[in-house]
Motif scaffolding. Structure first.
Motif, PDB file in Angstrom:
ATOM      1  N   VAL A  98      36.973  44.657  26.762  1.00  0.00           N
ATOM      2  CA  VAL A  98      36.506  43.311  26.402  1.00  0.00           C
ATOM      3  C   VAL A  98      36.323  42.449  27.646  1.00  0.00           C
ATOM      4  N   ALA A  99      37.275  42.494  28.568  1.00  0.00           N
ATOM      5  CA  ALA A  99      37.175  41.679  29.789  1.00  0.00           C
ATOM      6  C   ALA A  99      35.967  42.083  30.624  1.00  0.00           C
ATOM      7  N   VAL A 100      35.717  43.383  30.750  1.00  0.00           N
ATOM      8  CA  VAL A 100      34.563  43.865  31.509  1.00  0.00           C
ATOM      9  C   VAL A 100      33.267  43.434  30.835  1.00  0.00           C
ATOM     10  N   ALA A 101      33.213  43.551  29.520  1.00  0.00           N
ATOM     11  CA  ALA A 101      32.007  43.156  28.785  1.00  0.00           C
ATOM     12  C   ALA A 101      31.687  41.685  29.002  1.00  0.00           C
ATOM     13  N   ARG A 102      32.711  40.858  29.080  1.00  0.00           N
ATOM     14  CA  ARG A 102      32.482  39.428  29.291  1.00  0.00           C
ATOM     15  C   ARG A 102      31.937  39.147  30.688  1.00  0.00           C
ATOM     16  N   LEU A 103      32.446  39.846  31.681  1.00  0.00           N
ATOM     17  CA  LEU A 103      31.919  39.676  33.032  1.00  0.00           C
ATOM     18  C   LEU A 103      30.482  40.183  33.115  1.00  0.00           C
ATOM     19  N   ARG A 104      30.239  41.322  32.495  1.00  0.00           N
ATOM     20  CA  ARG A 104      28.890  41.892  32.532  1.00  0.00           C
ATOM     21  C   ARG A 104      27.894  40.987  31.793  1.00  0.00           C
ATOM     22  N   ALA A 105      28.328  40.400  30.678  1.00  0.00           N
ATOM     23  CA  ALA A 105      27.448  39.521  29.908  1.00  0.00           C
ATOM     24  C   ALA A 105      27.022  38.295  30.703  1.00  0.00           C
ATOM     25  N   GLU A 106      27.836  37.906  31.693  1.00  0.00           N
ATOM     26  CA  GLU A 106      27.500  36.766  32.549  1.00  0.00           C
ATOM     27  C   GLU A 106      26.750  37.190  33.806  1.00  0.00           C
ATOM     28  N   GLY A 107      26.326  38.464  33.867  1.00  0.00           N
ATOM     29  CA  GLY A 107      25.453  38.897  34.947  1.00  0.00           C
ATOM     30  C   GLY A 107      26.124  39.597  36.101  1.00  0.00           C
ATOM     31  N   ALA A 108      27.419  39.874  36.006  1.00  0.00           N
ATOM     32  CA  ALA A 108      28.103  40.570  37.105  1.00  0.00           C
ATOM     33  C   ALA A 108      27.576  41.995  37.249  1.00  0.00           C
ATOM     34  N   ILE A 109      27.517  42.467  38.482  1.00  0.00           N
ATOM     35  CA  ILE A 109      27.128  43.841  38.800  1.00  0.00           C
ATOM     36  C   ILE A 109      28.393  44.640  39.065  1.00  0.00           C
ATOM     37  N   ILE A 110      28.599  45.716  38.326  1.00  0.00           N
ATOM     38  CA  ILE A 110      29.802  46.541  38.498  1.00  0.00           C
ATOM     39  C   ILE A 110      29.544  47.564  39.601  1.00  0.00           C
ATOM     40  N   LEU A 111      30.255  47.414  40.718  1.00  0.00           N
ATOM     41  CA  LEU A 111      30.098  48.340  41.842  1.00  0.00           C
ATOM     42  C   LEU A 111      30.763  49.684  41.575  1.00  0.00           C
ATOM     43  N   GLY A 112      31.901  49.671  40.908  1.00  0.00           N
ATOM     44  CA  GLY A 112      32.646  50.892  40.652  1.00  0.00           C
ATOM     45  C   GLY A 112      34.068  50.560  40.260  1.00  0.00           C
ATOM     46  N   THR A 113      34.889  51.595  40.182  1.00  0.00           N
ATOM     47  CA  THR A 113      36.282  51.419  39.781  1.00  0.00           C
ATOM     48  C   THR A 113      37.212  51.791  40.930  1.00  0.00           C
ATOM     49  N   THR A 114      38.409  51.216  40.909  1.00  0.00           N
ATOM     50  CA  THR A 114      39.309  51.273  42.061  1.00  0.00           C
ATOM     51  C   THR A 114      40.587  52.039  41.774  1.00  0.00           C
ATOM     52  N   ASN A 115      41.187  52.525  42.828  1.00  0.00           N
ATOM     53  CA  ASN A 115      42.331  53.415  42.757  1.00  0.00           C
ATOM     54  C   ASN A 115      43.595  52.703  42.265  1.00  0.00           C
ATOM     55  N   CYS A 116      44.480  53.473  41.645  1.00  0.00           N
ATOM     56  CA  CYS A 116      45.761  52.951  41.175  1.00  0.00           C
ATOM     57  C   CYS A 116      46.786  54.076  41.195  1.00  0.00           C
ATOM     58  N   PRO A 117      48.079  53.768  41.193  1.00  0.00           N
ATOM     59  CA  PRO A 117      49.091  54.824  41.099  1.00  0.00           C
ATOM     60  C   PRO A 117      49.084  55.451  39.713  1.00  0.00           C
ATOM     61  N   GLU A 118      49.598  56.661  39.625  1.00  0.00           N
ATOM     62  CA  GLU A 118      49.581  57.366  38.353  1.00  0.00           C
ATOM     63  C   GLU A 118      50.279  56.573  37.261  1.00  0.00           C
ATOM     64  N   PHE A 119      49.548  56.348  36.180  1.00  0.00           N
ATOM     65  CA  PHE A 119      50.036  55.631  35.002  1.00  0.00           C
ATOM     66  C   PHE A 119      50.525  54.217  35.326  1.00  0.00           C
ATOM     67  N   LEU A 120      50.176  53.714  36.519  1.00  0.00           N
ATOM     68  CA  LEU A 120      50.372  52.309  36.909  1.00  0.00           C
ATOM     69  C   LEU A 120      51.823  51.935  37.196  1.00  0.00           C
ATOM     70  N   MET A 121      52.722  52.893  37.259  1.00  0.00           N
ATOM     71  CA  MET A 121      54.148  52.564  37.285  1.00  0.00           C
ATOM     72  C   MET A 121      54.718  52.576  38.702  1.00  0.00           C
ATOM     73  N   ALA A 122      54.021  51.966  39.650  1.00  0.00           N
ATOM     74  CA  ALA A 122      54.511  51.931  41.030  1.00  0.00           C
ATOM     75  C   ALA A 122      53.903  50.749  41.768  1.00  0.00           C
ATOM     76  N   TYR A 123      54.597  50.292  42.789  1.00  0.00           N
ATOM     77  CA  TYR A 123      54.096  49.235  43.657  1.00  0.00           C
ATOM     78  C   TYR A 123      53.402  49.811  44.890  1.00  0.00           C
ATOM     79  N   GLU A 124      53.077  51.088  44.858  1.00  0.00           N
ATOM     80  CA  GLU A 124      52.300  51.739  45.905  1.00  0.00           C
ATOM     81  C   GLU A 124      51.202  52.549  45.240  1.00  0.00           C
TER      82      GLU A 124
END
Length: 466
Positions: A98-124
């Protein structure tokens, strides 16, 4: 300075004034990604032809032609949404969150997606799928987690702004580590539908999707787009965006603390808080020392829900497949399993205590609805570091990050703005938090600090060719 290092607001003005076209701005970002991303490993799903196709057919709107990135745990149609795990390797999103759709609806260009730790459970940010993301200020250091790839991309000018998510500081710690701004909104102000894993159960309170950018006006712009209620989301709040003027923001008393009385912070961190306080006082805000008594109780409950409930949520996914897990996620599991077993009775008691502690914190914050605090005990750390000596005491990994965790338990808004630097030149942010639903007031206060200090180009951006 490269056009790509200007704020999102500045880039949009250039587009509106036709100083630069959407295609030219997209090419500028493509060039920077191709040059700098191999060193940073921030963006993990990027197709320049898809970016160019979007730039040729830009929608009109508040973000028309703005190149942005999205954390790879937030669904972007056609892009990988693996949340950094070999167990979800190759998983692609069919639709936009939903958040991405709202940005896209306002004309944002999606460059790509970014890296994250496995399952998001780390500060690195590190995983077996793509490896670790490096900090633009020092490639030997982490950009933080779990929105570390997003922070590194924005800090180095690979992206004008973007989306991260935060259940324990995951947009704020990376912003602090990389010298940018971020906002963890009040739970439910920005829909999390389309986030993987879903923000459900205790994570409907702890978790939030939030904007990351190089300036507070950029955060305000993205939050304006993102914060419309979404009534198909059971956790959504029916609170519409309402800007808060500086005059209105000055009606809120601000409390500040340099540390929480339990875990030390570096001298430069204290100085950053002091400098932010001086700025606010000079601008006519009422700012006084204040340390809520319920902070440690909030932190202990956050630990139960994030660590132990988090591990329980993932157990069906990982059973029989632990050999495929990354070291950072195995470290998370090890810490979670070191706690006393969470019985049904203990979980029920913790759930009840969460409401009681939240009520206590809200009562305490009634006299100081806005709080100014450190973000972390230390600036950006070396890859793999798990403890540090601060003011003569040993500070452990999770304890260093405790300054963000309180506000996940409370479900309240908290922004980060870069203010100072460490003794070796690493950025240091301060955190501006508020009572639930004071997101716009938090941003108004943060904008004053941002105007005085704010984003500086990291070394890797200064050395790059425009």
């Amino acid at each position: 300075m490269s056009l790509a290092l200007g704020s999102a607001v500045e880039q949009l003005k250039l587009l509106r004034d036709k100083v630069i076209s959407p295609m030219e701005l997209a090419e500028e970002h493509i060039h920077r990604i191709e040059r700098l991303n191999p060193m940073l490993n921030a963006i993990i799903d990027f197709d320049p032809d898809k970016v160019r196709a979007q730039a040729r057919h830009v929608k009109s709107g508040m973000l028309s032609g703005l190149p942005i990135t999205i954390k790879s745990s937030i669904s972007v149609a056609g892009h990988l949404c693996e949340t950094g795990s070999m167990l979800w390797r190759g998983r692609r999103a069919d639709t936009d969150a939903v958040a991405v759709a709202r940005l896209r609806a306002e004309g944002a260009i999606i460059l790509g997606t970014t890296n994250c730790p496995e399952f998001l459970m780390a500060y690195e940010t590190d995983n077996l799928l793509y490896g670790r993301t490096n900090n633009p200020w020092d490639l030997k250091r982490t950009a933080g987690g779990s929105s570390g790839g997003e922070a590194a991309a924005i800090s180095a000018g690979l992206s004008a702004a973007g989306l991260g998510s935060d259940s324990g500081g995951s947009v704020r710690e990376p912003a602090h580590f990389t010298g940018i701004c971020s906002l963890k909104p009040t739970s439910g102000r920005v829909s999390s539908v389309g986030h993987l894993p879903p923000c459900v159960g205790p994570f409907s309170i702890l978790g939030a999707v939030g904007p990351m950018a190089r300036s507070v006006p950029d955060l305000e712009l993205l939050f304006r787009v993102l914060s419309q209620p979404y009534f198909l989301d059971s956790a959504s709040t029916p609170v519409a965006y309402r800007p808060v003027t500086l005059a209105e923001a000055k009606q809120f008393r601000i409390g500040y603390l340099e540390d929480d009385g339990f875990i030390a912070v570096t001298p430069e961190t204290r100085q950053a808080v002091q400098n932010a306080v001086k700025t606010l006082k000079r601008e006519g805000f009422s700012v006084e020392p204040f340390r809520p008594a319920s902070l440690d109780a909030a932190r202990k409950l956050w630990d139960i829900f994030f660590m132990q409930c988090g591990a329980m949520f993932y157990e069906p996914e990982i059973v029989g497949r632990r050999s495929e897990l990354s070291p950072v996620f195995r470290d998370f599991l090890s810490q979670a399993e070191s706690r006393n077993p969470l019985t049904p009775q203990a979980l029920l008691q913790a759930w009840a205590e969460m409401d009681l502690v939240r009520n206590l914190l809200l009562t305490e914050m009634k006299q100081f609805p806005i709080l100014l605090t450190p973000v972390c005990s230390v600036p950006a750390v070396l890859h793999g570091e798990r403890s540090w000596t601060v003011e003569g005491t040993t500070v452990s990994y999770l304890d260093a990050m405790r300054y963000t965790q309180w506000f996940n338990l409370l479900g309240s808004p908290a922004a980060v703005v870069p203010v100072g630097t460490s003794d070796i030149g690493l950025p240091i942010g301060v955190q501006i938090a508020g009572m639930p639903f004071l997101d716009e007031a938090v941003l108004a206060v943060a904008s004053v600090i941002d105007a005085e200090f704010g984003y500086k180009e990291p070394p890797i951006a200064q050395d790059s060719v425009a």
